[in-house]
Design an enzyme around this catalytic site. Sequence first.
Site, mmCIF file in Angstrom:
data_model
loop_
_atom_site.group_PDB
_atom_site.id
_atom_site.type_symbol
_atom_site.label_atom_id
_atom_site.label_comp_id
_atom_site.label_asym_id
_atom_site.label_seq_id
_atom_site.Cartn_x
_atom_site.Cartn_y
_atom_site.Cartn_z
ATOM 1 N N ASP A 27 5.612 6.214 5.863
ATOM 2 C CA ASP A 27 4.123 6.203 6.795
ATOM 3 C C ASP A 27 3.891 7.562 7.717
ATOM 4 O O ASP A 27 3.386 7.438 8.797
ATOM 5 C CB ASP A 27 3.895 4.971 8.070
ATOM 6 C CG ASP A 27 3.404 3.203 6.894
ATOM 7 O OD1 ASP A 27 2.832 3.419 5.657
ATOM 8 O OD2 ASP A 27 4.184 2.858 7.221
ATOM 9 N N ARG A 46 6.043 -2.499 -2.111
ATOM 10 C CA ARG A 46 6.776 -1.957 -1.986
ATOM 11 C C ARG A 46 7.348 -0.746 -1.610
ATOM 12 O O ARG A 46 6.659 0.348 -2.090
ATOM 13 C CB ARG A 46 7.527 -1.708 -3.232
ATOM 14 C CG ARG A 46 6.790 -3.617 -4.271
ATOM 15 C CD ARG A 46 7.796 -4.648 -4.127
ATOM 16 N NE ARG A 46 9.639 -3.614 -4.377
ATOM 17 C CZ ARG A 46 10.801 -4.759 -3.776
ATOM 18 N NH1 ARG A 46 10.580 -5.980 -3.428
ATOM 19 N NH2 ARG A 46 11.948 -4.359 -4.368
ATOM 20 N N ILE A 47 8.738 -0.350 -0.569
ATOM 21 C CA ILE A 47 8.343 0.777 -0.541
ATOM 22 C C ILE A 47 9.510 1.959 -1.282
ATOM 23 O O ILE A 47 9.890 0.885 -2.261
ATOM 24 C CB ILE A 47 9.997 1.143 1.136
ATOM 25 C CG1 ILE A 47 9.106 0.367 2.012
ATOM 26 C CG2 ILE A 47 10.624 1.885 1.065
ATOM 27 C CD1 ILE A 47 9.985 -0.523 3.592
ATOM 28 N N THR A 98 5.404 11.122 1.894
ATOM 29 C CA THR A 98 6.450 11.629 1.322
ATOM 30 C C THR A 98 7.467 10.371 2.870
ATOM 31 O O THR A 98 7.681 9.025 2.536
ATOM 32 C CB THR A 98 6.406 12.873 2.759
ATOM 33 O OG1 THR A 98 6.108 11.583 5.040
ATOM 34 C CG2 THR A 98 5.535 13.498 3.457
ATOM 35 N N HIS A 148 -2.947 3.181 4.935
ATOM 36 C CA HIS A 148 -2.536 2.534 5.952
ATOM 37 C C HIS A 148 -3.820 1.955 7.109
ATOM 38 O O HIS A 148 -4.069 2.754 7.925
ATOM 39 C CB HIS A 148 -1.255 2.990 6.988
ATOM 40 C CG HIS A 148 -0.825 2.710 7.767
ATOM 41 N ND1 HIS A 148 0.499 1.759 7.121
ATOM 42 C CD2 HIS A 148 -0.288 2.525 9.105
ATOM 43 C CE1 HIS A 148 1.156 1.333 7.896
ATOM 44 N NE2 HIS A 148 0.235 1.322 9.305
HETATM 45 C C1 GRF Z 1 -4.464 -3.061 2.882
HETATM 46 O O1 GRF Z 1 -5.257 -3.156 4.488
HETATM 47 C C2 GRF Z 1 -4.097 -1.900 3.096
HETATM 48 O O2 GRF Z 1 -4.364 -0.771 4.101
HETATM 49 C C3 GRF Z 1 -2.687 -2.340 3.607
HETATM 50 O O3 GRF Z 1 -2.316 -3.462 3.289
HETATM 51 C C4 GRF Z 1 -4.127 -3.885 2.830
HETATM 52 C C5 GRF Z 1 -3.979 -4.093 1.275
HETATM 53 O O4 GRF Z 1 -5.151 -5.055 0.816
HETATM 54 N N1 GRF Z 1 -1.472 -1.265 3.215
HETATM 55 P P1 GRF Z 1 -5.924 -4.767 -0.461
HETATM 56 O O5 GRF Z 1 -4.878 -5.373 -1.251
HETATM 57 O O6 GRF Z 1 -6.361 -3.555 -0.498
HETATM 58 O O7 GRF Z 1 -7.485 -5.778 -0.494
#
Ligand code: GRF
Length: 214
Positions: free
Chosen positions: A141, A87-88, A137, A105
């Site tokens: 991203d 969620r943003i 922030t 990310h």
């Molecule tokens: C991961 O690739 C993370 O970087 C991204 O969403 C994915 C989540 O995977 N934000 P998990 O739920 O941690 O398995």
Amino acid sequence: MLSIVILISGRGSNMEAILKARLPLDIRAVIANRPDAGGLQTAAAAGCATEVVDHTLFSSRDAFDNALAARIDHHRPDLIVLAGFMRILGRAFIERYPNKILNIHPSLLPAFPGLHTHRQALEAGVRIHGATVHIVTPELDAGPILAQVAVPVAADDDEDSLGARVLRQEHVIYPAVLRRLAENVTSIGETGVVLRGARRVEQLDASGEKLISL
Ligand code: GRF
């Protein structure tokens, strides 16, 4: 001991990697915005307190953010760790916790922000992809980068194979960053992070120029 709350939305494999790393952290709760998030069961099986703040039950983004903040504040964590939280979060929420929200990310930011990062990387034809741990922030991203890991792109990669290779490295880098923080941070206040043996680290700013030295 540094205390955290982990936020998830789905399977929670990054959360699981953090739990399995047995870090010197006080993990006060794992909170999901979806009741069917698979990671909730993993967290409960590992002995973590779990909670759900179901975003579908709120009429606005702000209402959800406020309910989530109330649950987080109940636990009074030093850091909020986003681990596959999809969620943003609104500006008001993020500004309530300056420099206290971390995210992972799946790209080498600033390349490929947003969703479908592996597809973006394949379409761009990059030979090196990866993952980034950063401070959250209000700009999506775009917060100060704490650590990155590079992952090679193979000629025959598709989104799934590339994503799986990146994910394996996410499971290394996120616990590593948290370990550095857990072992070195003596306190976190309004103005930033205090590292053991260092004078007070300067306030982290959105430009990323003043950064925790990890
Ligand atoms: C991961 O690739 C993370 O970087 C991204 O969403 C994915 C989540 O995977 N934000 P998990 O739920 O941690 O398995």
